[in-house]
Write an enzyme that holds these catalytic residues in place. Structure first.
Site, mmCIF file in Angstrom:
data_model
loop_
_atom_site.group_PDB
_atom_site.id
_atom_site.type_symbol
_atom_site.label_atom_id
_atom_site.label_comp_id
_atom_site.label_asym_id
_atom_site.label_seq_id
_atom_site.Cartn_x
_atom_site.Cartn_y
_atom_site.Cartn_z
ATOM 1 N N GLY A 1 0.818 -1.207 0.000
ATOM 2 C CA GLY A 1 0.000 0.000 0.000
ATOM 3 C C GLY A 1 0.848 1.250 0.000
ATOM 4 O O GLY A 1 1.680 1.445 0.888
ATOM 5 N N GLY B 1 -0.329 4.362 0.231
ATOM 6 C CA GLY B 1 -1.077 5.486 0.779
ATOM 7 C C GLY B 1 -0.295 6.181 1.871
ATOM 8 O O GLY B 1 0.932 6.070 1.966
ATOM 9 N N PHE B 2 -1.013 6.888 2.739
ATOM 10 C CA PHE B 2 -0.338 7.660 3.773
ATOM 11 C C PHE B 2 0.473 6.774 4.712
ATOM 12 O O PHE B 2 1.630 7.071 5.018
ATOM 13 C CB PHE B 2 -1.364 8.471 4.568
ATOM 14 C CG PHE B 2 -1.973 9.599 3.792
ATOM 15 C CD1 PHE B 2 -1.218 10.707 3.438
ATOM 16 C CD2 PHE B 2 -3.297 9.555 3.391
ATOM 17 C CE1 PHE B 2 -1.774 11.750 2.710
ATOM 18 C CE2 PHE B 2 -3.870 10.591 2.667
ATOM 19 C CZ PHE B 2 -3.101 11.694 2.324
ATOM 20 N N ALA C 1 -6.234 10.618 7.405
ATOM 21 C CA ALA C 1 -4.858 10.698 6.933
ATOM 22 C C ALA C 1 -3.841 10.928 8.050
ATOM 23 O O ALA C 1 -2.798 10.253 8.079
ATOM 24 C CB ALA C 1 -4.742 11.789 5.873
ATOM 25 N N VAL D 1 -1.478 -7.855 -4.543
ATOM 26 C CA VAL D 1 -1.223 -8.967 -3.630
ATOM 27 C C VAL D 1 -2.465 -9.839 -3.565
ATOM 28 O O VAL D 1 -3.577 -9.355 -3.327
ATOM 29 C CB VAL D 1 -0.862 -8.452 -2.228
ATOM 30 C CG1 VAL D 1 -0.657 -9.610 -1.258
ATOM 31 C CG2 VAL D 1 0.398 -7.590 -2.290
ATOM 32 N N ASP E 1 -6.287 2.524 7.461
ATOM 33 C CA ASP E 1 -7.693 2.130 7.532
ATOM 34 C C ASP E 1 -7.890 0.643 7.789
ATOM 35 O O ASP E 1 -8.983 0.216 8.162
ATOM 36 C CB ASP E 1 -8.401 2.498 6.219
ATOM 37 C CG ASP E 1 -8.562 3.992 6.038
ATOM 38 O OD1 ASP E 1 -8.393 4.722 7.035
ATOM 39 O OD2 ASP E 1 -8.850 4.436 4.912
ATOM 40 N N GLU F 1 -18.973 17.289 1.621
ATOM 41 C CA GLU F 1 -18.173 18.017 0.639
ATOM 42 C C GLU F 1 -18.716 17.822 -0.770
ATOM 43 O O GLU F 1 -18.788 18.776 -1.553
ATOM 44 C CB GLU F 1 -16.715 17.567 0.748
ATOM 45 C CG GLU F 1 -16.052 18.049 2.035
ATOM 46 C CD GLU F 1 -14.753 17.344 2.369
ATOM 47 O OE1 GLU F 1 -14.074 17.790 3.311
ATOM 48 O OE2 GLU F 1 -14.422 16.358 1.685
#
Length: 423
Positions: free
Chosen positions: A11, A13-14, A316, A79, A300, A171
């Site tokens: 991953g 991501g962050f 995040a 994966v 997450d 949003e």
């Protein structure tokens, strides 16, 4: 590098990226595996979906980000399996990767609470592909309404529903109302885009449930001022190609967007590993997997309670802190040192924007809304973007949108076909 311990991070991501960076000077070989080739600044994903920004504005190639870090290899792959005891992962192309330490940070996907058939009619927003497909769907709705001769069909195309009153739903709803009432003004001949019905549907008693009550109520007032219809306390019971059912009432709507729930990546479902109801791995205080001290989970995909009993939120800042913490644990083990104290999430506050010059900010003791909150939200998001180019482009786009109400990424690709429509 071959003689060094190998850290495999799944991953980009962050959590994954911040872990890789924190191991830059560690005596390890790092393999970062991700299905895509880019790191995505997910908090601004809705801006791509609503044509405010282009995909490259909020994403950057992982290889470019890590180009100067010589102990990292980036592998674009999916994966498919994890052999926890054998310390190997299997990739979709049939290859395998051995590891000494494994960090699972593969994030989350959409959760439809047992109604997976809704996915084709109510797309969610987690990836750039999702954002581009959703942007096409939103813009096409106005084109289809312009071409429709039947009033009922036209009204259905101009009816938009966002299911879920969290930050993403709020949003999206606020921005979509702004597009309908300002961006598209005077551009159509057979319809008035401002007549579009934008409804935000939240099953709970209020929007932005993780915010204080006062800010939640302020957010709802700001949404309604923008023209958003807020529906609270009644869940959606069905969604199909023609609309959705709210309580016992069917509402014709050609565009429904799902922002109501998330489920963890299936990679966490290793044999014998405890999971919560959302499929997240219930990790130890050091973010390790029970029974597998060489495997960690962050972002997450991890379920961990804070000292006050509340779960660490899937945001995040938490993912970044988790990634850096796992790197600290690995460094300590390699050096034969005592492990760091258990992971403790530092909450720096919550931000959500509702639309033009409207936002809410919760910084603990300091809470505010309206225009000051909007400026604060803008500055914080620009600050945390990766790369000078992205910051500059986003600032210029927002400056132009602020003065002109225009959104520069309104090109419909894909021959005008709705990607969620059946073949």
């Amino acid at each position: 590098m071959a003689a060094r311990p190998r850290v495999v991070i799944v991953g980009g991501g962050f959590a994954g990226l911040w872990a890789a960076r924190a191991l830059a000077s560690a005596p390890v070989e790092i393999v970062l595996v991700d299905r895509g080739n880019h790191h995505l600044f997910q908090p601004l994903l809705y801006q791509v979906a609503t044509a405010g920004l282009s995909a490259p504005d909020i994403a950057a190639p992982l290889r470019h980000i890590l180009r100067s870090q010589r102990n990292v290899e980036v592998r674009m792959a999916t994966v498919t399996a994890i052999d926890a005891a054998g310390k190997r992962i299997a990739l979709e192309d049939g290859a395998t990767l051995g590891f000494d330490f494994l960090l699972l940070a593969s994030g989350a996907t959409h959760a439809y609470f047992g109604h997976e058939q809704w996915a084709q009619h109510a797309p969610g927003l987690k990836t750039l592909d999702d954002a581009l497909d959703l942007r096409r769907k939103l813009l096409l709705a106005f084109e289809r309404a312009e071409a429709a001769s039947d009033p009922a069909e036209r009204a259905a195309w101009l009816s938009f529903a966002i299911v879920g009153g969290g930050p993403t739903g709020v949003e999206l709803a606020g921005t979509l109302a702004e597009i309908a009432r300002h961006t598209l003004k005077d551009e159509f001949r057979n319809i008035d885009p401002a007549s579009a019905r934008v409804r935000l549907v939240e099953a709970g008693p209020r929007v932005l449930a993780t915010f204080p009550q006062a800010l939640s109520e302020q957010a709802q007032r700001q949404l309604e001022k923008l023209g958003v219809e807020v529906s609270l306390g009644t869940p959606v019971s069905d969604i199909n190609a023609d609309g959705y059912t709210l309580g016992d009432a069917f509402v014709p709507a050609k565009t429904v967007v799902w922002a109501a729930g998330v489920a963890a990546s299936k990679l966490g479902a290793m044999p014998g590993v405890p999971l919560d109801r959302a499929g997240r791995v219930q990790v130890r205080p050091d973010l390790g997997v029970p029974g597998y001290p060489h495997i960690f989970v962050a972002g997450d995909l991890a379920a961990l309670a804070q000292a006050d009993g509340r779960p660490v939120p899937g945001v995040a800042p938490a993912a970044k802190q988790m990634g850096r913490y796992v790197a600290q644990v690995i460094r300590a083990r390699l050096a034969g040192q005592a492990p760091p104290p258990p992971f403790a999430y530092r909450d720096y506050g919550n931000l959500a924007t509702i639309g033009r010059m409207a936002a809410v900010v919760d910084l603990g003791r300091l809470r505010f809304s309206g225009l000051p909150a909007w400026w604060f939200w803008l500055l914080m998001h620009v600050f945390f973007l990766i790369g000078f180019r992205n910051r500059l482009v986003v600032l210029l786009n927002w400056w132009w949108a602020y003065w002109s109400y225009q959104r520069g990424a309104r090109i419909i690709l894909g021959n005008g076909r709705d990607p969620s429509a059946p073949e």
